[in-house]
Scaffold this motif. Structure first.
Motif, PDB file in Angstrom:
ATOM      1  N   THR A 283      30.819   0.252   1.332  1.00 35.16           N
ATOM      2  CA  THR A 283      29.675  -0.184   2.123  1.00 35.16           C
ATOM      3  C   THR A 283      28.507   0.738   1.828  1.00 35.16           C
ATOM      4  N   VAL A 284      27.388   0.161   1.366  1.00 34.35           N
ATOM      5  CA  VAL A 284      26.245   0.960   0.931  1.00 34.35           C
ATOM      6  C   VAL A 284      25.027   0.631   1.781  1.00 34.35           C
ATOM      7  N   HIS A 285      24.360   1.665   2.253  1.00 32.58           N
ATOM      8  CA  HIS A 285      23.052   1.538   2.894  1.00 32.58           C
ATOM      9  C   HIS A 285      22.073   2.320   2.038  1.00 32.58           C
ATOM     10  N   GLY A 286      20.840   1.825   1.919  1.00 31.53           N
ATOM     11  CA  GLY A 286      19.864   2.491   1.076  1.00 31.53           C
ATOM     12  C   GLY A 286      18.551   2.748   1.789  1.00 31.53           C
ATOM     13  N   ILE A 287      17.880   3.814   1.383  1.00 32.81           N
ATOM     14  CA  ILE A 287      16.529   4.133   1.848  1.00 32.81           C
ATOM     15  C   ILE A 287      15.624   4.223   0.629  1.00 32.81           C
ATOM     16  N   ASP A 288      14.460   3.586   0.698  1.00 28.38           N
ATOM     17  CA  ASP A 288      13.501   3.671  -0.403  1.00 28.38           C
ATOM     18  C   ASP A 288      12.105   3.416   0.134  1.00 28.38           C
ATOM     19  N   LEU A 289      11.126   4.114  -0.436  1.00 27.85           N
ATOM     20  CA  LEU A 289       9.745   3.963   0.011  1.00 27.85           C
ATOM     21  C   LEU A 289       9.097   2.691  -0.514  1.00 27.85           C
ATOM     22  N   SER A 290       9.577   2.185  -1.649  1.00 23.43           N
ATOM     23  CA  SER A 290       8.905   1.090  -2.342  1.00 23.43           C
ATOM     24  C   SER A 290       9.492  -0.270  -1.980  1.00 23.43           C
ATOM     25  N   ARG A 291       8.695  -1.089  -1.308  1.00 28.74           N
ATOM     26  CA  ARG A 291       9.129  -2.462  -1.011  1.00 28.74           C
ATOM     27  C   ARG A 291       9.239  -3.290  -2.287  1.00 28.74           C
ATOM     28  N   ALA A 292       8.374  -3.007  -3.253  1.00 23.90           N
ATOM     29  CA  ALA A 292       8.417  -3.764  -4.514  1.00 23.90           C
ATOM     30  C   ALA A 292       9.751  -3.552  -5.219  1.00 23.90           C
TER      31      ALA A 292
ATOM     32  N   ILE B 112      23.732  -5.375   1.005  1.00 22.09           N
ATOM     33  CA  ILE B 112      23.317  -3.977   1.150  1.00 22.09           C
ATOM     34  C   ILE B 112      22.196  -3.880   2.175  1.00 22.09           C
ATOM     35  N   ASP B 113      22.404  -3.068   3.204  1.00 23.61           N
ATOM     36  CA  ASP B 113      21.356  -2.808   4.190  1.00 23.61           C
ATOM     37  C   ASP B 113      20.356  -1.830   3.609  1.00 23.61           C
ATOM     38  N   ILE B 114      19.067  -2.132   3.758  1.00 23.17           N
ATOM     39  CA  ILE B 114      18.008  -1.304   3.182  1.00 23.17           C
ATOM     40  C   ILE B 114      17.003  -0.955   4.271  1.00 23.17           C
ATOM     41  N   THR B 115      16.622   0.303   4.311  1.00 21.07           N
ATOM     42  CA  THR B 115      15.572   0.769   5.204  1.00 21.07           C
ATOM     43  C   THR B 115      14.418   1.266   4.351  1.00 21.07           C
ATOM     44  N   VAL B 116      13.222   0.771   4.612  1.00 23.46           N
ATOM     45  CA  VAL B 116      12.041   1.201   3.872  1.00 23.46           C
ATOM     46  C   VAL B 116      11.466   2.439   4.551  1.00 23.46           C
ATOM     47  N   GLY B 117      11.366   3.512   3.789  1.00 30.05           N
ATOM     48  CA  GLY B 117      10.827   4.750   4.330  1.00 30.05           C
ATOM     49  C   GLY B 117      11.029   5.899   3.374  1.00 30.05           C
TER      50      GLY B 117
ATOM     51  N   GLU C  43       0.808  -1.206   0.000  1.00 26.83           N
ATOM     52  CA  GLU C  43       0.000   0.000   0.000  1.00 26.83           C
ATOM     53  C   GLU C  43       0.849   1.267   0.000  1.00 26.83           C
ATOM     54  N   ASN C  44       2.029   1.229   0.605  1.00 24.89           N
ATOM     55  CA  ASN C  44       2.830   2.436   0.761  1.00 24.89           C
ATOM     56  C   ASN C  44       3.956   2.548  -0.263  1.00 24.89           C
ATOM     57  N   ASP C  45       3.847   1.833  -1.376  1.00 26.53           N
ATOM     58  CA  ASP C  45       4.899   1.873  -2.376  1.00 26.53           C
ATOM     59  C   ASP C  45       4.859   3.138  -3.233  1.00 26.53           C
TER      60      ASP C  45
ATOM     61  N   THR D 126      13.514   9.794   6.823  1.00 26.99           N
ATOM     62  CA  THR D 126      13.893   8.557   7.508  1.00 26.99           C
ATOM     63  C   THR D 126      15.357   8.596   7.925  1.00 26.99           C
ATOM     64  N   ARG D 127      15.632   8.273   9.188  1.00 21.97           N
ATOM     65  CA  ARG D 127      16.992   8.237   9.702  1.00 21.97           C
ATOM     66  C   ARG D 127      17.441   6.781   9.850  1.00 21.97           C
ATOM     67  N   VAL D 128      18.716   6.547   9.603  1.00 19.04           N
ATOM     68  CA  VAL D 128      19.312   5.239   9.809  1.00 19.04           C
ATOM     69  C   VAL D 128      20.494   5.403  10.750  1.00 19.04           C
ATOM     70  N   ALA D 129      20.922   4.308  11.334  1.00 17.93           N
ATOM     71  CA  ALA D 129      22.014   4.356  12.300  1.00 17.93           C
ATOM     72  C   ALA D 129      23.345   4.626  11.608  1.00 17.93           C
ATOM     73  N   GLY D 130      24.240   5.287  12.308  1.00 18.37           N
ATOM     74  CA  GLY D 130      25.578   5.514  11.804  1.00 18.37           C
ATOM     75  C   GLY D 130      25.714   6.831  11.080  1.00 18.37           C
TER      76      GLY D 130
END
Length: 247
Positions: free
Chosen positions: A65-74, A88-93, A3-5, A98-102
């Motif tokens: 080392t890559v971390h990513g943020i994206d709203l779309s789970r798809a 790759i660490d990914i945070t959905v938001g 729903e939130n993609d 959206t904040r991530v650690a580090g």
């Protein structure tokens, strides 16, 4: 579909890589990865709007080392399923907030994705979010087009960018609000037409510099492209780099 993609749900994610195959090519993405790897140095990088990993995967393969943020789970589900995606660490938001650690030596936002934030407030928040994630001396990189308003004669609000027998694509502009949209009309079997419209907000280079200033960043470089071509008044896009001052 989740729903939130947003506008990049399953129907877009399913064909995204194929639709943009020309920019997924290793030759096309090479200069992007070269410059980002150089700017990241020995530190980690944070990609806003990581999508299916067009940039993140080859950058990670370079040892960053890559971390990513994206709203779309798809979209990110497809990234995670690719070879190397599990590294790759990914945070959905929402990458504007959206904040991530580090903390990171590099944050980056490519392929006009800053325009996916459809208000000026959200774009300002994005710069503040990037600055909050950066180490002193870290850099924020944005790749985005220069608005094509010079192509608009009086009374016209649309600019076509693809015309074929089965597909038409055009951008529309509202010069009063800086709202724009990309519109795609696809004609299928039997002459049935499907229309898709994705909203954006176009933004000027000088406006981005002011957003950076509000976030405590300062412009260090601006080029026409990833190979550091000079940015001129004829440039149709730019790659801009802002730096967080060292303490």
């Amino acid at each position: 579909m989740h729903e939130n993609d947003g506008y990049f749900g399953e129907s877009i994610a399913a064909t995204y890589d194929e639709s943009y195959a020309s920019i997924f090519d290793s030759v096309a993405v090479g200069p992007t990865v070269d410059l980002l790897a150089e700017l990241a140095g020995d530190g980690p990088a944070l990609e806003f709007g990581i999508g299916t990993g067009r940039v993140a995967l080859p950058l990670a393969a370079r040892g960053v080392t890559v971390h990513g943020i994206d709203l779309s789970r798809a979209m990110v589900d497809r990234l995670s399923a690719k070879p190397g995606g599990d590294t790759i660490d990914i945070t959905v938001g929402d990458f504007a907030t959206t904040r991530v650690a580090g903390d990171f030596t590099l944050a980056y936002l490519v392929f006009n994705t800053i325009n996916n934030l459809t208000t000026q407030d959200a774009q300002v928040d994005c710069f503040r979010n990037a600055a909050a994630h950066l180490r002193p001396g870290g850099r924020f990189v944005v790749e985005v087009g220069v608005p094509d308003l010079r192509l608009l004669p009086p009374g016209q609000s649309a600019v076509p960018f693809h015309i074929s027998a089965t597909r038409w694509a055009f951008d529309t502009y509202d010069v009063a609000t800086q709202a724009m949209s990309s519109n795609y009309v696809t004609v299928g079997e039997g002459g049935q037409a499907k229309h898709t419209s994705i909203p954006f907000r176009y933004v000027w280079p000088a406006e981005l510099d002011l957003m950076a200033q509000l976030a405590g960043l300062r412009l260090s470089d601006r080029w026409e492209g990833w190979s550091r071509e000079p940015f001129t008044n004829e440039s149709r896009q730019h790659v801009s780099v802002w730096e967080k001052p060292s303490i």
